[in-house]
Design an enzyme around this catalytic site. Structure first.
Site, PDB file in Angstrom:
ATOM      1  NE  ARG A  76       5.352  48.355  35.699  1.00  0.00           N
ATOM      2  CZ  ARG A  76       5.875  48.422  34.460  1.00  0.00           C
ATOM      3  NH1 ARG A  76       5.139  48.870  33.471  1.00  0.00           N
ATOM      4  NH2 ARG A  76       7.086  48.003  34.227  1.00  0.00           N
ATOM      5  CG  ASN A 116      13.086  43.071  35.102  1.00  0.00           C
ATOM      6  OD1 ASN A 116      12.426  42.684  34.136  1.00  0.00           O
ATOM      7  ND2 ASN A 116      13.495  42.258  36.064  1.00  0.00           N
ATOM      8  CB  VAL A 117      11.649  49.677  33.584  1.00  0.00           C
ATOM      9  CG1 VAL A 117      11.930  49.422  32.116  1.00  0.00           C
ATOM     10  CG2 VAL A 117      10.200  49.274  33.917  1.00  0.00           C
ATOM     11  CG  ASP A 118      12.352  46.101  38.738  1.00  0.00           C
ATOM     12  OD1 ASP A 118      13.595  46.236  38.741  1.00  0.00           O
ATOM     13  OD2 ASP A 118      11.805  44.980  38.631  1.00  0.00           O
ATOM     14  CG  HIS A 135      13.173  46.809  27.654  1.00  0.00           C
ATOM     15  ND1 HIS A 135      12.509  45.621  27.857  1.00  0.00           N
ATOM     16  CD2 HIS A 135      13.743  46.704  26.425  1.00  0.00           C
ATOM     17  CE1 HIS A 135      12.672  44.829  26.801  1.00  0.00           C
ATOM     18  NE2 HIS A 135      13.430  45.468  25.927  1.00  0.00           N
ATOM     19  CB  CYS A 211       8.949  72.250  26.042  1.00  0.00           C
ATOM     20  SG  CYS A 211       9.922  71.055  25.185  1.00  0.00           S
ATOM     21  N   GLY A 253      13.977  34.340  34.366  1.00  0.00           N
ATOM     22  CA  GLY A 253      12.631  34.919  34.514  1.00  0.00           C
ATOM     23  C   GLY A 253      12.172  35.748  33.337  1.00  0.00           C
ATOM     24  CB  THR A 254      13.052  36.777  30.199  1.00  0.00           C
ATOM     25  OG1 THR A 254      12.489  37.372  29.025  1.00  0.00           O
ATOM     26  CG2 THR A 254      14.236  35.912  29.812  1.00  0.00           C
ATOM     27  CB  SER A 255       8.061  35.212  28.169  1.00  0.00           C
ATOM     28  OG  SER A 255       8.132  36.560  27.718  1.00  0.00           O
TER      29      SER A 255
HETATM   30  C1  BJW Z   1       9.422  33.479  36.742  1.00  0.00           C
HETATM   31  C2  BJW Z   1       8.903  33.709  38.020  1.00  0.00           C
HETATM   32  C3  BJW Z   1       9.765  33.500  39.111  1.00  0.00           C
HETATM   33  C4  BJW Z   1       7.356  34.131  36.578  1.00  0.00           C
HETATM   34  N1  BJW Z   1      11.026  33.073  38.899  1.00  0.00           N
HETATM   35  N2  BJW Z   1      10.646  33.074  36.550  1.00  0.00           N
HETATM   36  C5  BJW Z   1       6.300  43.118  14.588  1.00  0.00           C
HETATM   37  C6  BJW Z   1       5.720  44.390  14.651  1.00  0.00           C
HETATM   38  C7  BJW Z   1       6.290  45.406  15.429  1.00  0.00           C
HETATM   39  C8  BJW Z   1       7.451  45.191  16.155  1.00  0.00           C
HETATM   40  C9  BJW Z   1       8.010  43.925  16.079  1.00  0.00           C
HETATM   41  C10 BJW Z   1       7.452  42.906  15.302  1.00  0.00           C
HETATM   42  N3  BJW Z   1       8.222  41.801  15.426  1.00  0.00           N
HETATM   43  C11 BJW Z   1       9.251  42.087  16.250  1.00  0.00           C
HETATM   44  C12 BJW Z   1       9.129  43.361  16.659  1.00  0.00           C
HETATM   45  C13 BJW Z   1      10.045  44.062  17.574  1.00  0.00           C
HETATM   46  C14 BJW Z   1       9.447  44.179  18.974  1.00  0.00           C
HETATM   47  C15 BJW Z   1       9.108  42.787  19.507  1.00  0.00           C
HETATM   48  O1  BJW Z   1       9.945  42.075  19.994  1.00  0.00           O
HETATM   49  N4  BJW Z   1       7.848  42.385  19.446  1.00  0.00           N
HETATM   50  C16 BJW Z   1       7.478  41.019  19.809  1.00  0.00           C
HETATM   51  C17 BJW Z   1       6.503  41.067  20.973  1.00  0.00           C
HETATM   52  C18 BJW Z   1       6.920  40.366  18.573  1.00  0.00           C
HETATM   53  N5  BJW Z   1      10.473  44.808  19.762  1.00  0.00           N
HETATM   54  C19 BJW Z   1      10.551  46.117  19.833  1.00  0.00           C
HETATM   55  O2  BJW Z   1       9.728  46.850  19.329  1.00  0.00           O
HETATM   56  C20 BJW Z   1      11.764  46.677  20.539  1.00  0.00           C
HETATM   57  N6  BJW Z   1      12.348  47.652  19.701  1.00  0.00           N
HETATM   58  C21 BJW Z   1      12.910  47.320  18.549  1.00  0.00           C
HETATM   59  O3  BJW Z   1      13.031  46.170  18.195  1.00  0.00           O
HETATM   60  O4  BJW Z   1      13.314  48.368  17.770  1.00  0.00           O
HETATM   61  C22 BJW Z   1      13.623  48.081  16.394  1.00  0.00           C
HETATM   62  C23 BJW Z   1      12.317  47.691  15.659  1.00  0.00           C
HETATM   63  C24 BJW Z   1      11.235  48.533  15.687  1.00  0.00           C
HETATM   64  C25 BJW Z   1      10.066  48.189  14.996  1.00  0.00           C
HETATM   65  C26 BJW Z   1       9.993  46.991  14.303  1.00  0.00           C
HETATM   66  C27 BJW Z   1      11.098  46.135  14.318  1.00  0.00           C
HETATM   67  C28 BJW Z   1      12.269  46.492  15.003  1.00  0.00           C
HETATM   68  C29 BJW Z   1      11.357  47.342  21.828  1.00  0.00           C
HETATM   69  C30 BJW Z   1      10.837  46.377  22.837  1.00  0.00           C
HETATM   70  C31 BJW Z   1      10.378  47.112  24.084  1.00  0.00           C
HETATM   71  C32 BJW Z   1       9.703  46.201  25.097  1.00  0.00           C
HETATM   72  N7  BJW Z   1       9.098  47.004  26.079  1.00  0.00           N
HETATM   73  C33 BJW Z   1       8.477  46.395  27.232  1.00  0.00           C
HETATM   74  C34 BJW Z   1       7.887  47.524  28.110  1.00  0.00           C
HETATM   75  C35 BJW Z   1       9.012  48.279  28.829  1.00  0.00           C
HETATM   76  C36 BJW Z   1       8.489  49.345  29.712  1.00  0.00           C
HETATM   77  C37 BJW Z   1       7.713  48.821  30.879  1.00  0.00           C
HETATM   78  O5  BJW Z   1       8.189  47.988  31.667  1.00  0.00           O
HETATM   79  O6  BJW Z   1       6.582  49.269  31.055  1.00  0.00           O
HETATM   80  O7  BJW Z   1       9.415  45.636  27.972  1.00  0.00           O
HETATM   81  S1  BJW Z   1       7.227  45.195  26.819  1.00  0.00           S
HETATM   82  C38 BJW Z   1       7.602  44.079  28.127  1.00  0.00           C
HETATM   83  O8  BJW Z   1       8.150  42.844  27.624  1.00  0.00           O
HETATM   84  C39 BJW Z   1       8.734  44.762  28.905  1.00  0.00           C
HETATM   85  C40 BJW Z   1       9.577  43.592  29.262  1.00  0.00           C
HETATM   86  O9  BJW Z   1      10.886  44.040  29.605  1.00  0.00           O
HETATM   87  C41 BJW Z   1       9.515  42.734  28.040  1.00  0.00           C
HETATM   88  C42 BJW Z   1       9.883  41.284  28.275  1.00  0.00           C
HETATM   89  O10 BJW Z   1       9.027  40.686  29.166  1.00  0.00           O
HETATM   90  P1  BJW Z   1       9.584  39.637  30.236  1.00  0.00           P
HETATM   91  O11 BJW Z   1      10.486  40.323  31.184  1.00  0.00           O
HETATM   92  O12 BJW Z   1      10.126  38.464  29.524  1.00  0.00           O
HETATM   93  O13 BJW Z   1       8.260  39.315  31.043  1.00  0.00           O
HETATM   94  P2  BJW Z   1       7.130  38.205  30.718  1.00  0.00           P
HETATM   95  O14 BJW Z   1       5.962  38.569  31.542  1.00  0.00           O
HETATM   96  O15 BJW Z   1       6.932  38.065  29.288  1.00  0.00           O
HETATM   97  O16 BJW Z   1       7.760  36.843  31.232  1.00  0.00           O
HETATM   98  C43 BJW Z   1       8.013  36.610  32.609  1.00  0.00           C
HETATM   99  C44 BJW Z   1       8.653  35.235  32.744  1.00  0.00           C
HETATM  100  O17 BJW Z   1       8.976  35.043  34.111  1.00  0.00           O
HETATM  101  C45 BJW Z   1       7.749  34.075  32.318  1.00  0.00           C
HETATM  102  O18 BJW Z   1       8.501  33.210  31.482  1.00  0.00           O
HETATM  103  C46 BJW Z   1       7.418  33.376  33.643  1.00  0.00           C
HETATM  104  O19 BJW Z   1       7.286  31.967  33.502  1.00  0.00           O
HETATM  105  C47 BJW Z   1       8.624  33.715  34.470  1.00  0.00           C
HETATM  106  N8  BJW Z   1       8.438  33.750  35.957  1.00  0.00           N
HETATM  107  N9  BJW Z   1       7.608  34.066  37.991  1.00  0.00           N
HETATM  108  C48 BJW Z   1      11.444  32.848  37.685  1.00  0.00           C
HETATM  109  N10 BJW Z   1       9.339  33.648  40.464  1.00  0.00           N
END
Ligand code: BJW
Length: 316
Positions: A76, A116-118, A135, A211, A253-255
């Site tokens: 990445r 995004n982390v990029d 993130h 460490c 661009g987020t789901s």
């Molecule tokens: C285009 C396109 C183009 C394509 N033009 N558009 C039950 C159990 C445990 C936890 C939870 C739970 N319920 C809720 C939670 C909390 C959890 C959560 O939300 N889970 C859900 C999945 C249910 N959240 C957390 O744990 C967060 N912390 C937190 O809440 O702390 C308090 C807490 C803790 C424990 C329990 C409860 C509360 C932390 C979240 C961290 C997310 N981390 C990641 C990885 C980051 C590091 C890395 O990059 O490697 O973040 S996961 C991943 O998803 C990444 C992204 O930033 C994030 C969002 O994804 P994104 O950006 O939306 O991407 P996609 O792929 O989903 O969507 C892309 C979109 O683009 C699509 O819509 C396409 O259509 C579109 N697209 N091409 C425009 N050209």
């Protein structure tokens, strides 16, 4: 499919509201970086060497096999460094600078909340004061020990260890930090996507230099179940909850599946803000203008944003 007429009606209405807006938020996801060559998490793009990317972005995955997770993040890091900010990043960067440059008559209070982390927003000359990377960043490394708060920021070195180089498509002999330009110029013609995962031990991976017991370093990103950086979340909360409500949230661009990022949109709506979605995948009702105070623009965000935001930012 939406008709041209519908699209231009939505654009006209959106731009009228944009011109009146004094306070704007952009919520950014992986879709913004797609035209820079980076994959999204969910859907068909979200695979790395047959692993689901979402499954690797967890503390459990790192605990079970840090070598596997480090190979994923090493890839990445290289991919992000090879990528360049696109016109969508540039459009938001221009918007961000409207709020810092108040002499131009266009006074807009603005923040970008990026999931995004990029690092591409930061590299697009975005104003640093109103960019929130909730993130974390691929280029921050932090110690895994609870007792240690070592963090190495803006580390663009590749490979981070010799063993991680062997899992990638190039090996840098000089073990030194390299400039962005040097990394961008290198030949990355063979995709590491196609090389098999190798079994690595902890001694093959980045170690904390502070460490004494040689704790592992990990990527400075926020995985599922982990807290987001409190100082960043507080600043965003203050911006959204202050007396002056947000007029407009751009959802790019987020789901919208991940908390707390997805909660910002509803919080802004509840206080009267309007929503504009830029995504390749948008519900039909939104495209047809049937959802109150919501506009939808279907397509590549990198192409749509410069056009939609032109009344404020001018031509790119
Ligand atoms: C285009 C396109 C183009 C394509 N033009 N558009 C039950 C159990 C445990 C936890 C939870 C739970 N319920 C809720 C939670 C909390 C959890 C959560 O939300 N889970 C859900 C999945 C249910 N959240 C957390 O744990 C967060 N912390 C937190 O809440 O702390 C308090 C807490 C803790 C424990 C329990 C409860 C509360 C932390 C979240 C961290 C997310 N981390 C990641 C990885 C980051 C590091 C890395 O990059 O490697 O973040 S996961 C991943 O998803 C990444 C992204 O930033 C994030 C969002 O994804 P994104 O950006 O939306 O991407 P996609 O792929 O989903 O969507 C892309 C979109 O683009 C699509 O819509 C396409 O259509 C579109 N697209 N091409 C425009 N050209």
């Amino acid at each position: 499919m939406e008709s041209e007429q519908q699209m231009s009606k939505q654009l006209r209405e959106f731009q009228e509201h944009l011109k009146k807006s004094k306070k704007i938020v952009a919520l950014v996801g992986a879709g913004l970086s797609v035209s820079s060559g980076l994959p999204t998490f969910r859907g068909s793009q979200g695979l790395w060497k047959n692993f689901n990317m979402i499954d690797l972005a967890t503390p459990d995955a790192f605990y079970i096999d840090p070598g596997l997770v480090w190979q994923f993040y090493s890839w990445r890091r290289v991919s992000a460094l090879k990528a360049r900010p696109n016109r969508g990043h540039l459009a938001l960067s221009k918007l961000s600078n409207l709020s810092s440059n108040r002499d131009n008559g266009k006074k807009v209070d603005y923040i970008t909340i990026t999931q995004n982390v990029d690092g591409l927003s930061s590299r697009s000359n975005h104003c640093k004061d109103n960019l929130y990377e909730i993130h974390g960043s691929l280029f921050n490394l932090k110690c895994t020990s609870f007792m240690c708060n070592y963090v190495d920021r803006n580390n663009f070195k590749h490979p981070l260890t010799k063993a991680l180089a062997d899992t990638e498509d190039e090996y840098e002999k000089k073990n030194r930090k390299r400039t962005l330009e040097e990394i961008e110029q290198q030949d990355l013609s063979i995709s590491p996507q196609f090389k098999p995962v190798v079994q690595l031990t902890e001694s093959d991976l980045p170690q904390c230099p502070v460490c004494k017991d040689g704790s592992l370093l990990r990527p400075g990103v926020v995985w599922f179940g982990e807290s987001l950086p409190l100082n960043v979340i507080t600043k965003i909360d203050n911006f959204i909850e202050s007396e002056t409500p947000v007029d407009l949230v751009l959802v790019i661009g987020t789901s919208g599946t991940v908390y707390p990022a997805n909660s910002y949109v509803d919080r802004i709506k509840l206080k009267g803000g309007k929503v504009a979605i830029f995504n390749t995948d948008i519900e039909e009702d939104i495209l047809q203008g049937k959802v109150k105070d919501t506009w939808g623009f279907r397509g590549d965000a990198a192409e749509l944003l410069p056009v939609a935001l032109e009344p404020l930012i001018g031509e790119i």
